[in-house]
Design a protein around this motif. Structure first.
Motif, mmCIF file in Angstrom:
data_model
loop_
_atom_site.group_PDB
_atom_site.id
_atom_site.type_symbol
_atom_site.label_atom_id
_atom_site.label_comp_id
_atom_site.label_asym_id
_atom_site.label_seq_id
_atom_site.Cartn_x
_atom_site.Cartn_y
_atom_site.Cartn_z
ATOM 1 N N TYR A 288 0.850 -1.274 0.066
ATOM 2 C CA TYR A 288 -0.067 0.066 -0.035
ATOM 3 C C TYR A 288 0.693 1.291 -0.045
ATOM 4 N N GLN A 289 0.315 2.347 -0.910
ATOM 5 C CA GLN A 289 1.207 3.495 -1.119
ATOM 6 C C GLN A 289 1.181 4.137 0.445
ATOM 7 N N VAL A 290 0.245 4.296 0.983
ATOM 8 C CA VAL A 290 0.070 4.887 2.416
ATOM 9 C C VAL A 290 1.286 4.546 3.399
ATOM 10 N N PHE A 291 1.619 2.957 3.271
ATOM 11 C CA PHE A 291 2.436 2.629 4.208
ATOM 12 C C PHE A 291 4.000 2.864 3.666
ATOM 13 N N PHE B 100 -5.713 7.118 10.175
ATOM 14 C CA PHE B 100 -6.729 7.193 9.018
ATOM 15 C C PHE B 100 -8.031 7.848 9.630
ATOM 16 N N GLN B 101 -7.775 8.720 10.959
ATOM 17 C CA GLN B 101 -8.660 9.290 11.283
ATOM 18 C C GLN B 101 -8.577 10.841 11.656
ATOM 19 N N PHE C 26 -9.006 14.839 4.547
ATOM 20 C CA PHE C 26 -8.795 13.712 4.734
ATOM 21 C C PHE C 26 -7.547 13.055 3.852
ATOM 22 N N LEU C 27 -8.161 13.516 2.400
ATOM 23 C CA LEU C 27 -7.107 12.882 1.457
ATOM 24 C C LEU C 27 -6.674 14.004 0.668
ATOM 25 N N ASP D 185 -4.428 3.767 -2.752
ATOM 26 C CA ASP D 185 -4.849 2.452 -2.149
ATOM 27 C C ASP D 185 -6.424 2.122 -2.232
ATOM 28 N N PHE D 186 -7.093 2.855 -2.914
ATOM 29 C CA PHE D 186 -8.436 2.405 -3.169
ATOM 30 C C PHE D 186 -8.762 1.696 -4.312
ATOM 31 N N TYR E 275 -10.906 0.477 0.651
ATOM 32 C CA TYR E 275 -9.760 1.022 0.976
ATOM 33 C C TYR E 275 -8.794 -0.088 1.913
ATOM 34 N N PRO F 294 -5.620 -0.418 2.957
ATOM 35 C CA PRO F 294 -4.859 -0.169 4.099
ATOM 36 C C PRO F 294 -5.304 -0.418 5.648
ATOM 37 N N CYS F 295 -6.572 0.133 5.820
ATOM 38 C CA CYS F 295 -7.277 -0.026 6.748
ATOM 39 C C CYS F 295 -8.188 -1.440 7.262
ATOM 40 N N ASP G 100 -12.582 3.157 11.906
ATOM 41 C CA ASP G 100 -11.418 4.037 11.767
ATOM 42 C C ASP G 100 -11.387 5.036 10.622
ATOM 43 N N SER H 74 -14.630 8.329 7.788
ATOM 44 C CA SER H 74 -14.634 9.699 7.342
ATOM 45 C C SER H 74 -13.789 9.903 6.083
ATOM 46 N N LEU H 75 -12.812 9.208 6.257
ATOM 47 C CA LEU H 75 -11.767 9.148 4.957
ATOM 48 C C LEU H 75 -12.668 8.498 3.852
ATOM 49 N N GLU I 89 -14.975 11.027 2.143
ATOM 50 C CA GLU I 89 -14.559 11.942 1.644
ATOM 51 C C GLU I 89 -14.143 11.530 0.010
#
Ligand SMILES: [Zn+2]
Lengths: 311, 212
Positions: free
Chosen positions: A236-239, A277-278, A287-288, B121-122, B144, B146-147, B152, B155-156, B159
């Motif tokens: 995952y790109q986020v990690f 993520f919160q 958020f994004l 990551d979507f 999504y 990663p989660c 958690d 909300s993300l 959006e």
């Protein structure tokens, strides 16, 4: 050599050498005179040839003799520039037009300046080696000869001490669990699980953190043979982004004399990802951004920012 | 497997199902999403056989047997508001053998097919829901990766949904509220599809403008 040095600028030898040059010149011109005059009148042709060859031979011999004498003298004269600290450039001082071409004085200044620079650089390098900021002796990239013989004290801490520091940090943060293992001898490896958000593999060398890699909570952290997988990056790109930031944090949190404080600071910083993520970005409020949540955490305030939103 | 939200996208006024799907996918491509193959989710309804009903004196309960191309080796069996199980695809053969207890409802098969899109990551799947030969509606699934905890990242997720669904952004799926802090699993996605299919089945009596 001693002979040459003692002569220095030997004026007497100089005068002799000059006369030797004169003698050589005149003997050389006699050779050409003789050749120019050719064979003189003699009764027989045979006599003429004999007399000419003898005369020519005499002249060549005297050239040879004069040349040898000059060579001998020139050794006595020596090289006047040899003793000058600036070698041949010292001859610039002989330039009579000082005002137009002040090369010599400039040269002297540059020489003094570079001498001083070398001296100060030597002092600085000595001081810096005492207060080494380098993270490990092996990374210095210098020859083994120049490496300090004793390893920095923080690299030879007993494993028990490392265990204590880590378990104290483990108890500090309830939402963070740290599993310590030593698969490769004395160096510890930590598997940090942060809530249900992410997992971090931390490779330690004594109490220094050498490498860190962040993966998702649901991602594999072990290889097929059951060892901690310290090489493959997250899917995952986020990690991947958080891994980059964690590596930056390793370089930021540096305090060579107190490595336990460094590990604690790093873990405190890492813990702020529990809200990965919160937490909306503290700058743009969203958020994004380009599909990624705020992956950056400020080193002091621990506030969340997008990578491009941090100052 | 990440947190997933399945919702229905209403057909745009004066447009066909196909045209609305195209509008949606074009929006995704504009956003920077990349096509990554296709997907399919199907669902068949079974009801308890009349012979068993009488002896036990219970009302007939519906069971749904579903497949998801994302899990090609699995078969999902769910009761409405009830227990569910995940089995190997051999489960289909077992259902044939259980004919005496569960009978498949005639022409009950409903499925959604469409394109998978990857954006960062979507994972987005826009599908056309069909029953028999006719298109009934549009499904939009957003995962999504990663989660793993729904609460958690809601909300993300919201959006992101807003960025291409606009005013048609759904509310939080019911399964999100079930178990706070629990790890989200594939069955949660199938429950959402089951609920979506049931909703669309009920809608079929009401004629929707533009559906061909
Ligand atoms: Zn931002």
């Amino acid at each position: 050599m001693a002979d040459v040095l003692s002569v220095g600028v030997n004026l007497e030898a100089f005068a002799q050498a000059i006369s030797a040059i004169q003698a050589l010149r005149s003997s050389v011109s006699r050779v050409f005179d003789c050749l120019k005059d050719g064979m003189r009148n003699k009764e027989t042709l045979e006599g003429r040839e004999k007399a000419f060859i003898a005369h020519f031979q005499d002249n060549l011999h005297s050239v040879n003799r004069d040349l040898n004498e000059l060579e001998r003298l020139s050794n006595l004269v020596g090289k006047p520039s040899e003793n000058h600290p600036l070698h041949n450039s010292g001859l610039l001082s002989l330039d009579p037009v000082q005002d137009k071409t002040p090369l010599y004085s400039q040269l002297l200044q540059a020489y003094k300046w570079s001498n001083k620079l070398q001296y100060h650089a030597g002092l600085a390098s000595g001081l810096l080696n005492q207060q080494s900021l380098k993270r490990s002796a092996n990374q210095m990239g210098v020859s083994a000869k120049r490496r300090p013989k004793a390893q920095p004290t923080t690299l030879v801490l007993p494993p028990q001490y490392v265990d204590d520091v880590i378990s104290r940090i483990d108890r500090m943060f309830p939402e963070m669990s740290i599993h310590l293992s030593r698969p490769n001898g004395t160096s510890a490896m930590l598997l940090v699980t942060l809530g249900k958000v992410l997992k971090v593999i931390v490779v330690m060398r004594s109490l220094f953190i050498d490498r860190t890699i962040v993966r998702g909570y649901s991602e594999n952290v072990y290889t097929e043979d059951g060892k901690l997988d310290i090489w493959s990056k997250s899917n995952y790109q986020v990690f991947q982004k958080v891994t980059d930031h964690a590596t930056t944090a390793l370089l930021h949190y540096q305090l060579p004399q107190m490595p336990d404080v460094v590990v604690r600071s790093f873990m405190t910083w890492l813990r702020s990802y529990i809200k990965l993520f919160q937490a909306p970005c503290q700058r743009c409020g969203k958020f994004l951004q380009d599909g990624l949540p705020p992956t950056w955490r400020d080193f002091r305030t621990l506030e969340a920012f997008h990578d491009t939103c941090r100052q | 497997m990440g947190v997933t939200c399945v919702s229905q996208m209403p057909v745009a006024e004066g447009k066909s199902v196909q045209q609305t799907v195209e509008l949606l996918t074009r929006k995704l491509e504009m956003l920077g999403a990349e096509k990554q193959g296709t997907f399919c989710v199907d669902c068949e309804t079974y009801h308890t056989a009349a012979s068993t009903l009488g002896s036990q004196g219970q009302a007939g309960k519906l069971m749904y047997v579903m497949h998801n191309s994302e899990y090609p080796l699995s078969c999902f069996a769910l009761f409405e508001n009830g227990p569910w199980l995940i089995a190997d695809t051999n489960f289909d053969v077992l259902m044939v053998k259980l004919k005496g207890f569960f009978q498949s409802a005639k022409a009950s098969k409903i499925e959604t097919r469409g394109t998978r899109y990857q954006y960062c990551d979507f994972l987005v799947k826009v599908g056309t829901v069909t029953m028999g030969p006719s298109a009934r509606g549009i499904s939009v699934e957003v995962e999504y990766g990663p989660c793993v905890v729904a609460s958690d990242c809601w909300s993300l997720l919201l959006e992101f949904l807003q960025s291409f669904l606009g005013s048609h952004t759904p509310g939080a799926p019911a399964v999100f509220g079930n178990r706070h802090d629990a790890v989200y699993g594939p069955a949660d996605t199938m429950i959402q599809y089951m609920e979506l299919f049931n909703k669309i089945r009920k809608q079929q009596q009401v004629p929707v403008a533009g559906i061909r």
